[in-house]
Scaffold this motif. Structure first.
Motif, PDB file in Angstrom:
ATOM      1  N   HIS A   1       0.913  -1.392  -0.210  1.00 61.58           N
ATOM      2  CA  HIS A   1      -0.182  -0.174   0.181  1.00 61.58           C
ATOM      3  C   HIS A   1       0.952   1.348   0.026  1.00 61.58           C
ATOM      4  O   HIS A   1       1.039   1.921   0.950  1.00 61.58           O
ATOM      5  CB  HIS A   1      -0.882   0.100   1.197  1.00 61.58           C
ATOM      6  CG  HIS A   1      -1.759  -1.345   1.344  1.00 61.58           C
ATOM      7  ND1 HIS A   1      -2.954  -1.397   0.752  1.00 61.58           N
ATOM      8  CD2 HIS A   1      -1.739  -2.333   2.104  1.00 61.58           C
ATOM      9  CE1 HIS A   1      -3.446  -2.926   0.987  1.00 61.58           C
ATOM     10  NE2 HIS A   1      -2.818  -3.197   1.955  1.00 61.58           N
TER      11      HIS A   1
ATOM     12  N   GLU B   1       0.513   4.118  -1.002  1.00 64.63           N
ATOM     13  CA  GLU B   1      -0.139   5.433  -0.386  1.00 64.63           C
ATOM     14  C   GLU B   1       0.028   5.620   1.025  1.00 64.63           C
ATOM     15  O   GLU B   1      -0.088   6.891   1.364  1.00 64.63           O
ATOM     16  CB  GLU B   1      -1.493   5.480  -0.753  1.00 64.63           C
ATOM     17  CG  GLU B   1      -2.510   4.354  -0.181  1.00 64.63           C
ATOM     18  CD  GLU B   1      -2.622   3.042  -0.526  1.00 64.63           C
ATOM     19  OE1 GLU B   1      -3.295   2.193  -0.014  1.00 64.63           O
ATOM     20  OE2 GLU B   1      -1.766   2.590  -1.488  1.00 64.63           O
TER      21      GLU B   1
ATOM     22  N   LEU C   1       2.455   8.391   2.199  1.00 68.61           N
ATOM     23  CA  LEU C   1       1.977  10.013   2.139  1.00 68.61           C
ATOM     24  C   LEU C   1       1.635  10.349   3.460  1.00 68.61           C
ATOM     25  O   LEU C   1       1.672  11.728   3.808  1.00 68.61           O
ATOM     26  CB  LEU C   1       1.018  10.064   1.087  1.00 68.61           C
ATOM     27  CG  LEU C   1       1.221   9.893  -0.036  1.00 68.61           C
ATOM     28  CD1 LEU C   1       0.105   9.919  -1.102  1.00 68.61           C
ATOM     29  CD2 LEU C   1       2.387  10.652  -0.622  1.00 68.61           C
TER      30      LEU C   1
END
Length: 76
Positions: A65, A67, A70
């Motif tokens: 994952h 993401e 971030l």
């Protein structure tokens, strides 16, 4: 000198090296840039070093994952 390894994401204790003859050169710290050293290595007043790395669990989750990278604290 004692060197403690802790996950930078979940703060899990990973391991410890406690040897009087260990040096930063033997650990490979001299290959790090000054910026990397500030980000990865912390020194405390008693002479111990804390090295912030990524544990296997967090590495696998960040790979699955991306993401999450971030977020400031993705896997706490």
């Amino acid at each position: 000198m004692a060197v403690n390894y802790v996950c930078r994401h979940c703060r899990t204790f990973i391991g410890r090296i406690d040897a009087p003859d260990i040096s930063e050169e033997r650990l490979g710290f001299h290959f790090l840039t000054p910026s990397e050293r500030r980000d990865i290595i912390a020194y405390n007043s008693s002479g111990e070093i804390t090295v912030r790395i990524t544990c296997d669990y967090c590495r696998e989750n960040l790979e699955d994952h991306p993401e999450l990278s971030l977020l400031a604290n993705p896997l706490q």
